[in-house]
Design a protein around this motif. Structure first.
Motif, PDB file in Angstrom:
ATOM      1  N   UNK A  22       0.826  -1.174   0.000  1.00 59.31           N
ATOM      2  CA  UNK A  22       0.000   0.000   0.000  1.00 59.31           C
ATOM      3  C   UNK A  22       0.869   1.235   0.000  1.00 59.31           C
ATOM      4  N   UNK A  23       1.884   1.218  -0.755  1.00 62.94           N
ATOM      5  CA  UNK A  23       2.827   2.311  -0.838  1.00 62.94           C
ATOM      6  C   UNK A  23       2.137   3.636  -1.104  1.00 62.94           C
ATOM      7  N   UNK A  24       2.434   4.624  -0.273  1.00 59.49           N
ATOM      8  CA  UNK A  24       1.942   5.974  -0.507  1.00 59.49           C
ATOM      9  C   UNK A  24       0.527   6.248  -0.052  1.00 59.49           C
ATOM     10  N   UNK A  25      -0.086   5.405   0.768  1.00 53.70           N
ATOM     11  CA  UNK A  25      -1.473   5.617   1.149  1.00 53.70           C
ATOM     12  C   UNK A  25      -1.657   5.284   2.622  1.00 53.70           C
ATOM     13  N   UNK A  26      -2.469   6.086   3.310  1.00 59.80           N
ATOM     14  CA  UNK A  26      -2.795   5.813   4.701  1.00 59.80           C
ATOM     15  C   UNK A  26      -4.244   6.207   4.932  1.00 59.80           C
ATOM     16  N   UNK A  27      -4.966   5.408   5.707  1.00 58.15           N
ATOM     17  CA  UNK A  27      -6.348   5.758   6.057  1.00 58.15           C
ATOM     18  C   UNK A  27      -6.295   6.568   7.346  1.00 58.15           C
ATOM     19  N   UNK A  28      -6.943   7.705   7.353  1.00 63.05           N
ATOM     20  CA  UNK A  28      -6.869   8.602   8.495  1.00 63.05           C
ATOM     21  C   UNK A  28      -8.040   9.567   8.458  1.00 63.05           C
ATOM     22  N   UNK A  29      -8.023  10.527   9.365  1.00 62.72           N
ATOM     23  CA  UNK A  29      -8.965  11.639   9.320  1.00 62.72           C
ATOM     24  C   UNK A  29      -8.216  12.884   9.716  1.00 62.72           C
ATOM     25  N   UNK A  30      -8.667  13.998   9.192  1.00 60.29           N
ATOM     26  CA  UNK A  30      -8.013  15.265   9.482  1.00 60.29           C
ATOM     27  C   UNK A  30      -9.052  16.368   9.316  1.00 60.29           C
ATOM     28  N   UNK A  31      -9.327  17.115  10.390  1.00 56.61           N
ATOM     29  CA  UNK A  31     -10.328  18.176  10.269  1.00 56.61           C
ATOM     30  C   UNK A  31      -9.835  19.294   9.362  1.00 56.61           C
ATOM     31  N   UNK A  32     -10.776  20.073   8.813  1.00 58.89           N
ATOM     32  CA  UNK A  32     -10.409  21.155   7.889  1.00 58.89           C
ATOM     33  C   UNK A  32      -9.428  22.151   8.493  1.00 58.89           C
ATOM     34  N   UNK A  59       1.554  13.558  -5.895  1.00 59.64           N
ATOM     35  CA  UNK A  59       2.294  13.177  -7.104  1.00 59.64           C
ATOM     36  C   UNK A  59       2.623  11.681  -7.139  1.00 59.64           C
ATOM     37  N   UNK A  60       2.012  10.936  -6.236  1.00 64.51           N
ATOM     38  CA  UNK A  60       2.263   9.501  -6.161  1.00 64.51           C
ATOM     39  C   UNK A  60       1.136   8.762  -6.875  1.00 64.51           C
ATOM     40  N   UNK A  61       1.506   7.908  -7.796  1.00 63.86           N
ATOM     41  CA  UNK A  61       0.492   7.063  -8.448  1.00 63.86           C
ATOM     42  C   UNK A  61       0.265   5.857  -7.535  1.00 63.86           C
ATOM     43  N   UNK A  62      -1.000   5.681  -7.149  1.00 65.47           N
ATOM     44  CA  UNK A  62      -1.322   4.583  -6.247  1.00 65.47           C
ATOM     45  C   UNK A  62      -1.167   3.238  -6.951  1.00 65.47           C
ATOM     46  N   UNK A  63      -0.674   2.276  -6.208  1.00 67.38           N
ATOM     47  CA  UNK A  63      -0.594   0.920  -6.733  1.00 67.38           C
ATOM     48  C   UNK A  63      -1.998   0.330  -6.773  1.00 67.38           C
ATOM     49  N   UNK A  64      -2.153  -0.736  -7.501  1.00 69.81           N
ATOM     50  CA  UNK A  64      -3.460  -1.420  -7.556  1.00 69.81           C
ATOM     51  C   UNK A  64      -3.845  -1.885  -6.149  1.00 69.81           C
ATOM     52  N   UNK A 102      -7.326  -1.329  -1.457  1.00 73.47           N
ATOM     53  CA  UNK A 102      -7.469  -1.023  -0.032  1.00 73.47           C
ATOM     54  C   UNK A 102      -8.470   0.111   0.174  1.00 73.47           C
ATOM     55  N   UNK A 103      -8.379   1.163  -0.621  1.00 75.74           N
ATOM     56  CA  UNK A 103      -9.296   2.302  -0.513  1.00 75.74           C
ATOM     57  C   UNK A 103     -10.729   1.849  -0.787  1.00 75.74           C
ATOM     58  N   UNK A 104     -10.935   1.059  -1.813  1.00 68.64           N
ATOM     59  CA  UNK A 104     -12.280   0.572  -2.129  1.00 68.64           C
ATOM     60  C   UNK A 104     -12.805  -0.338  -1.023  1.00 68.64           C
ATOM     61  N   UNK A 105     -11.942  -1.165  -0.459  1.00 69.58           N
ATOM     62  CA  UNK A 105     -12.342  -2.029   0.655  1.00 69.58           C
ATOM     63  C   UNK A 105     -12.776  -1.182   1.858  1.00 69.58           C
TER      64      UNK A 105
END
Length: 158
Positions: A1-11, A133-138, A143-146
């Protein structure tokens, strides 16, 4: 899951143009109450929680979010303890040392009741973050769709 993290961040915490955000869903805040507490069987609100010893999850930016829920209603919780550990917070609740509000409590320990709040509260956005500028891997895209599907099915069960 290179370059991706699930998180939250307020405005309030801008991530700038170097970070790409994908909204996965939103989480409604929940009350966590000791199972033998008088509020456990009742409908619970922030006003009721503000009058109880309160345990604040105080890891930035979450602490500001949870404090802000009370401030938005001109309520001032009686903060007994602050912690940056989600698990410690739940364990303190289980020991009967206070009540709290959390964004998630899927693995609440024995002795803790997780309740919806009666208040209309702004939900917590849950984001997947990646470099702009990171192209997400498949794998990362999967992971994002899951995550989206899991959060969507959680919302439909409420």
């Amino acid at each position: 899951m290179h370059g991706c993290v699930a998180s939250w961040c307020p405005p309030k915490y801008p991530l700038g143009t170097l970070v790409y955000r994908t909204v996965l869903g939103a989480a409604a805040p929940k009350a966590v109450i000791p199972e033998n507490h008088p509020l456990a069987p009742r409908t619970t609100s922030l006003e009721l929680l503000a009058s109880e010893p309160f345990l604040l999850f105080d890891l930035a930016p979450a602490g500001e979010y949870f404090s802000g829920l009370f401030e938005d209603r001109d309520l001032h919780p009686r903060i007994r303890f602050r912690t940056r550990s989600h698990q410690l917070l739940l364990d303190l609740v289980a020991q009967g040392l206070g009540c709290s509000v959390v964004s998630q409590a899927a693995a609440a320990p024995a002795g803790v009741v997780v309740k919806d709040l009666a208040d209309e509260l702004r939900p917590l956005p849950i984001l997947a973050l990646s470099g702009a500028r990171v192209r997400l891997t498949r794998r990362a895209e999967t992971f994002i769709e899951h995550c989206r599907a899991a959060l969507s099915s959680q919302g439909s069960r409420r």
